[in-house]
Motif scaffolding. Structure first.
Motif, PDB file in Angstrom:
ATOM      1  N   PHE A   1     -25.765 -17.106 -14.056  1.00 30.38           N
ATOM      2  CA  PHE A   1     -25.929 -17.251 -15.502  1.00 30.38           C
ATOM      3  C   PHE A   1     -26.335 -15.914 -16.110  1.00 30.38           C
ATOM      4  O   PHE A   1     -25.754 -15.477 -17.113  1.00 30.38           O
ATOM      5  N   LEU A   2     -27.331 -15.261 -15.529  1.00 31.52           N
ATOM      6  CA  LEU A   2     -27.825 -14.001 -16.082  1.00 31.52           C
ATOM      7  C   LEU A   2     -26.835 -12.872 -15.883  1.00 31.52           C
ATOM      8  O   LEU A   2     -26.687 -12.003 -16.756  1.00 31.52           O
ATOM      9  N   ARG A   3     -26.132 -12.873 -14.761  1.00 29.98           N
ATOM     10  CA  ARG A   3     -25.113 -11.838 -14.559  1.00 29.98           C
ATOM     11  C   ARG A   3     -24.011 -11.978 -15.603  1.00 29.98           C
ATOM     12  O   ARG A   3     -23.542 -10.977 -16.167  1.00 29.98           O
ATOM     13  N   GLY A   4     -23.596 -13.216 -15.867  1.00 26.54           N
ATOM     14  CA  GLY A   4     -22.578 -13.439 -16.883  1.00 26.54           C
ATOM     15  C   GLY A   4     -23.074 -13.143 -18.285  1.00 26.54           C
ATOM     16  O   GLY A   4     -22.309 -12.687 -19.141  1.00 26.54           O
ATOM     17  N   LEU A   5     -24.351 -13.385 -18.526  1.00 23.71           N
ATOM     18  CA  LEU A   5     -24.941 -13.073 -19.828  1.00 23.71           C
ATOM     19  C   LEU A   5     -24.899 -11.573 -20.078  1.00 23.71           C
ATOM     20  O   LEU A   5     -24.600 -11.117 -21.186  1.00 23.71           O
ATOM     21  N   ALA A   6     -25.174 -10.792 -19.041  1.00 24.95           N
ATOM     22  CA  ALA A   6     -25.209  -9.342 -19.186  1.00 24.95           C
ATOM     23  C   ALA A   6     -23.821  -8.748 -19.397  1.00 24.95           C
ATOM     24  O   ALA A   6     -23.637  -7.878 -20.266  1.00 24.95           O
ATOM     25  N   ASP A   7     -22.835  -9.197 -18.637  1.00 20.90           N
ATOM     26  CA  ASP A   7     -21.517  -8.564 -18.740  1.00 20.90           C
ATOM     27  C   ASP A   7     -20.565  -9.297 -19.682  1.00 20.90           C
ATOM     28  O   ASP A   7     -19.409  -8.888 -19.855  1.00 20.90           O
TER      29      ASP A   7
ATOM     30  N   GLY B   1     -20.634  -6.516 -26.279  1.00 23.11           N
ATOM     31  CA  GLY B   1     -20.847  -7.687 -25.439  1.00 23.11           C
ATOM     32  C   GLY B   1     -21.068  -8.948 -26.248  1.00 23.11           C
ATOM     33  O   GLY B   1     -21.697  -8.926 -27.312  1.00 23.11           O
ATOM     34  N   ARG B   2     -20.555 -10.053 -25.742  1.00 23.57           N
ATOM     35  CA  ARG B   2     -20.591 -11.330 -26.453  1.00 23.57           C
ATOM     36  C   ARG B   2     -22.014 -11.793 -26.737  1.00 23.57           C
ATOM     37  O   ARG B   2     -22.290 -12.409 -27.760  1.00 23.57           O
ATOM     38  N   TYR B   3     -22.928 -11.474 -25.820  1.00 25.67           N
ATOM     39  CA  TYR B   3     -24.292 -11.966 -25.934  1.00 25.67           C
ATOM     40  C   TYR B   3     -25.299 -10.855 -26.242  1.00 25.67           C
ATOM     41  O   TYR B   3     -26.482 -11.003 -25.985  1.00 25.67           O
ATOM     42  N   ARG B   4     -24.807  -9.772 -26.805  1.00 26.84           N
ATOM     43  CA  ARG B   4     -25.668  -8.611 -27.062  1.00 26.84           C
ATOM     44  C   ARG B   4     -26.804  -8.951 -28.036  1.00 26.84           C
ATOM     45  O   ARG B   4     -27.932  -8.483 -27.864  1.00 26.84           O
ATOM     46  N   THR B   5     -26.533  -9.762 -29.049  1.00 27.46           N
ATOM     47  CA  THR B   5     -27.574 -10.122 -30.015  1.00 27.46           C
ATOM     48  C   THR B   5     -28.741 -10.798 -29.317  1.00 27.46           C
ATOM     49  O   THR B   5     -29.916 -10.491 -29.583  1.00 27.46           O
ATOM     50  N   TRP B   6     -28.436 -11.727 -28.426  1.00 28.10           N
ATOM     51  CA  TRP B   6     -29.486 -12.425 -27.695  1.00 28.10           C
ATOM     52  C   TRP B   6     -30.260 -11.443 -26.815  1.00 28.10           C
ATOM     53  O   TRP B   6     -31.497 -11.442 -26.814  1.00 28.10           O
ATOM     54  N   VAL B   7     -29.550 -10.607 -26.096  1.00 27.45           N
ATOM     55  CA  VAL B   7     -30.192  -9.654 -25.191  1.00 27.45           C
ATOM     56  C   VAL B   7     -31.129  -8.719 -25.958  1.00 27.45           C
ATOM     57  O   VAL B   7     -32.277  -8.496 -25.558  1.00 27.45           O
ATOM     58  N   GLN B   8     -30.672  -8.185 -27.075  1.00 24.21           N
ATOM     59  CA  GLN B   8     -31.479  -7.233 -27.829  1.00 24.21           C
ATOM     60  C   GLN B   8     -32.748  -7.871 -28.388  1.00 24.21           C
ATOM     61  O   GLN B   8     -33.776  -7.194 -28.502  1.00 24.21           O
TER      62      GLN B   8
ATOM     63  N   GLU C   1     -30.146  -5.557 -20.971  1.00 26.88           N
ATOM     64  CA  GLU C   1     -29.846  -4.495 -21.937  1.00 26.88           C
ATOM     65  C   GLU C   1     -29.216  -3.280 -21.262  1.00 26.88           C
ATOM     66  O   GLU C   1     -28.370  -2.595 -21.847  1.00 26.88           O
ATOM     67  N   ARG C   2     -29.620  -3.030 -20.033  1.00 26.93           N
ATOM     68  CA  ARG C   2     -29.064  -1.884 -19.307  1.00 26.93           C
ATOM     69  C   ARG C   2     -27.598  -2.093 -18.935  1.00 26.93           C
ATOM     70  O   ARG C   2     -26.893  -1.137 -18.614  1.00 26.93           O
ATOM     71  N   LEU C   3     -27.155  -3.340 -18.948  1.00 27.06           N
ATOM     72  CA  LEU C   3     -25.814  -3.670 -18.474  1.00 27.06           C
ATOM     73  C   LEU C   3     -24.879  -4.152 -19.578  1.00 27.06           C
ATOM     74  O   LEU C   3     -23.665  -4.023 -19.443  1.00 27.06           O
TER      75      LEU C   3
END
Length: 228
Positions: free
Chosen positions: A23-29, A154-161, A147-149
């Motif tokens: 899940f987290l790997r897919g969230l990052a890329d 990225g589709r989920y960049r808003t969530w990550v940031q 964030e590093r990845l």
């Protein structure tokens, strides 16, 4: 070395499993199936309301001082800032208030919030604070790692940031300082209970991500109670 540093080190194997989860790997890329992410957002929206209650319960039991204001502010932040983020992301996916109201929290979500509410209300307040802390720390670790990845588009960049932001990092630091102050004044037995509570919540964090990935659901059809 502080209590929060020690307990974070003890929980690191769990955090490593979280960061390695597909899940987290897919969230990052950006390869995570949007339907899986939507399942997560719906369940997390249900979780956040109860998490805010747990924070507020801890805050009400603390002795007077900045800790009360700090946890009350964290409760408001959890209820407002993250809810706004969820509403934005769900709205972009065509998921509205009616869908949120109709969502039945998963067994994992229900178990996690039940544990947090019990710890916050019935355990020593030090233990309650320790129990709510991994939700702060794990999300910061996840945000910074992703964030590093995450690519610029990225589709989920808003969530990550949102979870890698300096403001969120400062909230985590404040919460850990409060836990350290409580641990420093606690008896050895309470400190041991704090560590056990932290580790249990860290494991629930892993289970929460995994529940969205697996499509966790109740094993029986959802039925309405009779009107008596």
């Amino acid at each position: 070395m502080s209590w929060s540093t020690d307990v974070r080190r003890a929980a690191q194997p769990v955090v490593d499993e979280i960061l390695a989860h597909p899940f987290l790997r897919g969230l990052a890329d950006g390869t995570l199936d949007p339907e899986v992410f939507d399942r997560y957002l719906l369940d997390d929206s249900a979780y956040l309301g109860e998490y805010a209650r747990a924070l507020a319960s801890c805050a009400s039991r603390l002795p007077g001082g900045p800790g009360v204001t700090q946890l009350a502010a964290a409760a408001i932040g959890a209820a407002d800032a993250e809810r706004l983020l969820h509403a934005q992301m769900l709205g972009e996916r065509g998921i509205g208030p009616d869908d949120l109201a109709a969502h039945v929290p998963t067994p994992t979500c229900t178990a996690y919030v039940s544990w947090l509410l019990r710890a916050a209300a019935l355990e020593p307040v030090e233990v309650g604070v320790a129990a709510v802390l991994p939700c702060f720390r794990v999300y910061l670790d996840v945000g910074l790692a992703c964030e590093r990845l995450v690519p610029a588009d990225g589709r989920y960049r808003t969530w990550v940031q949102a979870y890698a932001a300096d403001a969120f990092a400062e909230a985590v630091t404040q919460a850990e300082r409060l836990a350290d102050d409580l641990a420093d004044a606690a008896s050895p037995g309470v400190r041991a209970a704090m560590g056990a509570a932290y580790l249990r919540s860290a494991r629930y964090e892993y289970l929460f991500w995994d529940a969205a990935w697996r499509g966790d659901a109740w094993p029986c059809p959802d039925v309405q109670p009779p009107i008596l």
